[in-house]
Design a protein around this motif. Structure first.
Motif, PDB file in Angstrom:
ATOM      1  N   LYS A   1       0.836  -1.194   0.000  1.00  0.00           N
ATOM      2  CA  LYS A   1       0.000   0.000   0.000  1.00  0.00           C
ATOM      3  C   LYS A   1       0.876   1.251   0.000  1.00  0.00           C
ATOM      4  CE  LYS A   1      -3.921  -2.243   0.231  1.00  0.00           C
ATOM      5  NZ  LYS A   1      -3.913  -2.945  -1.052  1.00  0.00           N
TER       6      LYS A   1
ATOM      7  N   PRO B   1       2.175   5.034   1.210  1.00  0.00           N
ATOM      8  CA  PRO B   1       2.980   5.804   0.261  1.00  0.00           C
ATOM      9  C   PRO B   1       4.282   5.125  -0.164  1.00  0.00           C
ATOM     10  CG  PRO B   1       3.269   6.634   2.499  1.00  0.00           C
ATOM     11  CD  PRO B   1       2.281   5.513   2.589  1.00  0.00           C
TER      12      PRO B   1
ATOM     13  N   ASN C   1      -4.788  10.498  -2.985  1.00  0.00           N
ATOM     14  CA  ASN C   1      -3.631  10.091  -2.180  1.00  0.00           C
ATOM     15  C   ASN C   1      -4.030   9.990  -0.709  1.00  0.00           C
ATOM     16  OD1 ASN C   1      -3.674  12.698  -1.172  1.00  0.00           O
ATOM     17  ND2 ASN C   1      -2.051  13.426  -2.525  1.00  0.00           N
ATOM     18  N   HIS C   2      -3.043   9.758   0.168  1.00  0.00           N
ATOM     19  CA  HIS C   2      -3.368   9.515   1.572  1.00  0.00           C
ATOM     20  C   HIS C   2      -3.971  10.756   2.235  1.00  0.00           C
ATOM     21  CE1 HIS C   2       0.787  10.909   1.295  1.00  0.00           C
ATOM     22  NE2 HIS C   2       0.651  11.409   2.495  1.00  0.00           N
ATOM     23  N   GLU C   3      -3.814  11.917   1.595  1.00  0.00           N
ATOM     24  CA  GLU C   3      -4.462  13.122   2.135  1.00  0.00           C
ATOM     25  C   GLU C   3      -5.838  13.340   1.509  1.00  0.00           C
ATOM     26  OE1 GLU C   3      -1.614  16.091   1.180  1.00  0.00           O
ATOM     27  OE2 GLU C   3      -0.397  15.721   2.969  1.00  0.00           O
TER      28      GLU C   3
ATOM     29  N   TRP D   1      -9.163   1.185  -5.900  1.00  0.00           N
ATOM     30  CA  TRP D   1      -9.294   2.553  -5.393  1.00  0.00           C
ATOM     31  C   TRP D   1     -10.605   3.120  -5.889  1.00  0.00           C
ATOM     32  CZ3 TRP D   1      -9.798   5.704  -9.584  1.00  0.00           C
ATOM     33  CH2 TRP D   1      -9.019   5.475 -10.721  1.00  0.00           C
TER      34      TRP D   1
END
Lengths: 843, 216
Positions: free
Chosen positions: A181, A183, A455-457, A217
């Motif tokens: 996964k 990043p 993305n993760h943000e 995703w």
């Protein structure tokens, strides 16, 4: 020219395309590349054209099983033959080294990684041994005398077979690639995945099974998107496995001198192939000289050459003699790489005007026998960018099979994604009563267009710029879309159809180095680490450097193709990144070179650097007065030494660029620089593709009668080479629609299509005699020269525009896989439904 | 093609019989390719047998060369005469990269036995420019149009076009496409190749413009 670029960037606000070459002396103009004369006279030397004193030959022994384990090899009789020099087996292949990537991270050698020879072949045709002898016939006779005892192991050809309950695995430890996964994803690992019988319930109805998928995703509320849709379509589509078949096979010749390896072979990326060889050989890169002045095509299959190129190197070391390994066309079909076929299923919700409200995409990628293909994820990213669905989910499975290894092929994943979704858009337009161009217009990306997974943000990446809509509209005008659709479709047994497709792919990276030497003779020498695979970017990008320096092209030389001739840190030529990345590096180094020339002038003639300007092949005091020719400046630079003649290098360039600078020290004004220009967004290029076909429904035969590719590719650098890319790569895509494919026998696991006449790459008679291309020539605002890459963006559009033209002529129920052959049409048109097996992987 | 009788060879024991030749091919199995050639390594090693000395007219020069019965012209040109401009792309008459002119007619040299071209005139890409180096009009046109990308197919395409244009000096684009359709370009640069070849036809008919003259 920096001023020109900035001025051009400003013009983007008004979004007005400029005639090619506007504001420039070199950029955007046609010219004779310095390799042309050699190419037309036969003097251009490819790997097989080199000879060396005492040269031996070697040939490969290929596995006759799709999966097996070698128990014992007896080569004693072969080795006793006169003229036979040595055999090489997997036991002689060095253990692959871990390596540092460009960001300084250590990448561990994969336990599933491909090596030049193997004791456990995982596909039919995999090299297991090599034999060296005085000539090739002796090699062949020796191969006849080698006894190989091999244990057959279970194998699987079709990814879906492997996913069935109790289905076979291609290797003992699994069938499916699982990625870490973000990043910081670790290397993909192989696991075993089986779906349930329930997952396969609709298989016979041609609906792609959608069991558990490790990769996924999404963004937005997909369910709500479907609820709001006026039309929902759910379609399965299969794209073919298509091998690259570069016209030059991956032949290699090697010899050693004073402990250094000299290796001749084709590559897409001269500079970056040295570390690859070093890794495969487990050898210090300083001990390798790689020569690849001319490469007979790549298309993604030779990004850093091929692992088999070390076989002659190892035999040469063993025998202390040069060794040539010629690779035959048939062998090229096994070891020459291919695009992974993807079985895709998309459920798409459309508003009344054709706007996509929801997209649920599922991909099963046939990754072949080695590395974890990223094509499924790439397909989803490209689709998300190209059609800007309001909500989207992607799920993907990447399956290993006992079929020859895959690699990137022009627009990897993008081509398959576009081919899977475009026929659905064409169908939707017909059902909604919306014009095909209008439906694409309403879904078109624009400006800083978002794409892919959050993305993760929770934020999504976006493009540097996109003028796709203008390319689509101008293309429709040039293609006379409206007139064409108004014409009658059927004339006797002939039916005409027109198709349009959007297309895009990655168009550039950043952060590489440029290297210039101004010689005491007054010549400007660009050191190019780019491969010469036919795109001409190896030369073209340096035109941007010459433009910045304001020197006539006649004073410039480009050295390329031989790592002993010194190269700066250069990108790999893959993913259409070169034109963008290396024009930036050329811009950076030429700008730095200008500054150095001014400093040399100031130190020689007095005053400050700012008092001088560089123009017309001179550095002279502003407003007239004393100056230096380039030759004089170079001579002064040598006297000044230090940072002027290469005795010191800038601190921010790559360590291998520093070594290059040191190697050139004292040769003149030696300037290296890193591309530090900022970039907001990711670089993509866009193409609108248009095709017309004429189908004879009585025979099933059809002709492509017209084609246009209209590009949004940033500043046009070299019109003729751009045109070659636009239409050449379009035709690479068209091949997937009209006939090129692999065929592998599922029962015995043997490759069946292993010659040109069997897998049918397009000939000159398969395409219109006057294909058209055009480009907007709007500079990308996030790069100083404005140029983006173009090799891959046209590929998907080439394929899908033809598929859409076919369904326009024949209806939506004729095919659900590519390629579409005469027999597909003949059988299905009469039956009124697809008559080919809908989901079988290799037919 | 007729089998050539080899009366000069005295080392019968080392001769390659048809049977051994075929066996060699079969032995290759999956590795057939071009493995069926016996070629001499450079460096003057003793002959391994099977060759006989013949004289060939290549690019207007008489060349003495030792060839085997089963040797193809492509092999002789590339490995015996050093003419590596002729490329091997498939070695099985599929791609045309090895096209040369034999008495002005284009042939796939990978599929012509060298023995059969004795007494004929062979022209390769190296023999196309004039003696003073002036490029052939078709070569010049390819330079002017930046025809071709990787150029591995270029020699073959140029030889096909030159051969075709000798008998069809003023073709349409479609006719020319048919004339060179025996050649494969994997860069798929067909449009630009046709541009170049059409210009080549013009140059052949009306001469190369003075401004565009060029020497090899």
């Amino acid at each position: 020219m920096a001023d020109t670029a900035q001025a051009n960037a400003k013009k983007i606000e008004s979004e007005q395309p400029l005639p090619f070459g506007t504001g420039y002396k070199l950029i955007g103009k046609n010219y004779e590349t310095p390799d042309m004369l050699a190419k037309v006279t036969g003097r251009s030397k490819y790997a097989e054209d080199f000879r060396a004193e005492g040269m031996l030959f070697c040939r490969l022994v290929l596995s006759e099983m799709p999966h097996g384990r070698i128990r014992h090899i007896d080569a004693s009789e072969a080795l006793a033959m006169p003229g036979v020099k040595a055999v090489l087996t997997a036991d002689d292949i060095p253990k692959q080294a871990d390596y540092l990537d460009d960001n300084g991270r250590t990448i561990k050698a994969s336990k599933w990684g491909e090596r030049a020879l193997t004791n456990e072949p995982v596909y039919h045709g995999e090299p297991i041994m090599a034999v060296a002898a005085v000539d090739e016939l002796t090699c062949a006779e020796a191969i006849e005398k080698i006894r190989i005892d091999m244990e057959p192991l279970p194998f699987v050809i079709d990814p879906l077979d492997s996913l069935r309950p109790g289905g076979p695995n291609p290797r003992e430890d699994g069938n499916v690639w699982e990625r870490g996964k973000p990043p910081a994803p670790p290397a993909p690992t192989l696991t075993s995945l089986k779906w349930t019988d329930a997952d396969f319930a609709d298989y016979e109805q041609g609906k792609l099974p959608m069991g558990y998928a490790p990769d996924t995703w999404s963004y937005g509320d997909v369910d709500a998107g479907f609820k709001n849709a006026a039309l929902v379509l759910d379609e399965s589509f299969i794209t073919p496995d298509v091998s690259h078949q570069c016209l030059e096979p991956r032949t290699a010749m090697a010899y050693w001198q004073n402990g250094k390896l000299y290796l001749h072979s084709g590559t897409q990326s001269t500079f970056q192939t040295v570390p690859a060889i070093a890794r495969w050989m487990n050898l210090d890169p300083d001990k390798i000289v790689f020569i690849s002045e001319y490469t007979g095509g790549g298309f993604g299959s030779k990004i850093t050459g091929g692992v088999t190129m070390i076989i002659p190197a190892l035999l040469s070391r063993k025998l202390n003699a040069p060794v040539m390994m010629r690779v035959s066309r048939e062998e090229e079909h096994f070891i020459g790489r291919a695009r992974p076929g993807i079985a895709g299923r998309v459920k798409v919700g459309f508003a009344k005007d054709g706007r996509i409200t929801a997209l649920d995409m599922y991909t099963v990628t046939n990754a072949g026998s080695y590395d974890a293909s990223g094509d499924g994820g790439s397909a989803a990213r490209i689709v998300s960018l190209l059609y800007q669905p309001q909500t989207m989910r992607w799920r993907g499975v990447t399956v290993m099979t006992n079929t020859p290894p895959r690699s990137a092929q022009s627009a990897p994943g993008g081509m398959q994604g576009i081919a899977i979704i475009e026929p659905v858009l064409a169908k939707a337009a017909r059902q909604l009563g919306v014009d095909q161009v209008a439906l694409r217009d309403v879904n078109c990306p624009e400006g800083k267009a978002e794409y892919g997974a959050p993305n993760h943000e929770g934020k999504r990446n976006y493009t540097t710029s996109c003028f796709m809509r203008m390319a689509l509209e101008r293309g429709a005008e040039q293609f006379k879309w409206q007139q064409r659709i108004a014409q009658p479709k059927r004339m006797g047994s002939k039916v005409r159809g027109v198709g349009v497709s959007l297309s895009c792919y990655v168009g550039g990276t950043i952060g590489f180095d440029g290297l210039i030497v101004i010689t005491p003779e007054g010549r400007v020498r660009f050191h190019s680490g780019i491969g010469n695979l036919g795109t001409e970017s190896v030369i073209d990008v340096h035109r941007a450097g010459a433009e910045v320096l304001g020197v006539p092209w006649e004073l410039c030389d480009v050295v390329w193709g031989d790592t002993s001739r010194i190269m700066p840190f250069t990108c790999v030529s893959g993913g259409s990144q070169t034109t963008h990345a290396m024009t930036r590096a050329a811009f950076a180094v030429a700008t730095e070179c200008k500054q150095k020339l001014k400093e040399v002038a100031a130190k020689s003639l007095g005053g400050n650097a700012e008092d001088y300007e560089v123009a017309g092949g001179r550095v002279s005091r502003r407003g007239g007065g004393a100056g230096l020719t380039l030759a004089q400046a170079a001579q002064k630079a040598i006297v000044l030494g230090g940072i002027y003649d290469g005795h010191e290098a800038p601190s921010d360039v790559n360590k291998r660029t520093k070594a290059a600078v040191a190697a050139l020290a004292g040769e003149g004004l030696v300037v290296a620089a890193k591309d530090n220009h900022p970039r907001d967004g990711d670089t993509y290029s866009f193409v609108a593709s248009f095709a017309e076909v004429e189908v004879d429904v009585e025979t099933g035969k059809y002709n492509l009668t017209d084609f246009l590719a209209y590009g949004d590719v940033g500043t046009v650098l070299h019109p003729r080479s751009l045109g070659g890319q636009m239409l050449g790569r379009s035709t690479l895509g068209i091949a997937h629609a009209i006939g090129q494919k692999w065929v592998i026998d599922p029962e015995y696991g043997m490759t069946v299509a292993k010659r040109f006449y069997q897998n049918k790459p397009p000939t000159i008679l398969d395409v219109p005699v006057d294909m058209q291309w055009n480009a907007l020539n709007i500079p990308d605002p996030e790069t100083p020269v404005g140029a983006r890459g173009v090799g891959e963006p046209p590929v998907g559009g080439g394929c899908a525009a033809v598929l859409n033209a076919l369904s326009d002529a024949l209806g939506d129920e004729i095919f659900q896989r590519a390629p579409v052959n005469a027999d597909t049409i003949l059988a299905s048109f009469e039956a009124g439904r697809p008559m080919q097996h809908p989901l079988m992987g290799s037919i | 093609m007729p089998e050539m009788e080899d009366s000069n060879t005295n080392s019968k024991a080392q001769q390659i019989t048809r049977r051994r030749f075929i066996l060699g091919v079969i032995a290759g199995g999956a590795v057939v390719g071009a493995a069926s050639y016996r070629i001499l390594s450079p460096g003057g090693r003793a002959h391994s047998g099977g060759e006989r000395l013949i004289t060939l007219n290549v690019n207007g020069t008489m060349r003495r060369v030792e060839v085997m019965k089963q040797e193809t012209l492509a092999w002789t040109l590339r490995y015996k005469l050093g003419l590596t401009g002729t490329k091997l792309g498939c070695d099985r008459a599929e791609c045309g990269a090895c096209t040369v002119l034999i008495d002005d007619v284009p042939h796939y040299s990978c599929s012509v036995l060298t023995n059969t071209v004795r007494g004929k005139s062979v022209t390769t890409i190296e023999g196309l420019a004039a003696a003073d180096g002036t490029l052939h009009p078709v070569q010049k046109a390819v330079v002017d149009e930046q025809g071709f990308q990787c150029a591995f197919c270029t020699s073959g395409f140029i030889m096909s076009a030159v051969g075709f244009l000798k008998t069809h000096p003023a073709p349409t684009r479609t006719e020319l496409a048919h004339g060179i359709s025996g050649n494969l370009c994997r860069c798929q640069d067909y449009n630009k190749i046709l541009d170049a070849m059409m210009r080549g036809a013009e140059y052949m008919r009306y001469g190369v413009p003075a401004a565009s003259q060029r020497r090899a």
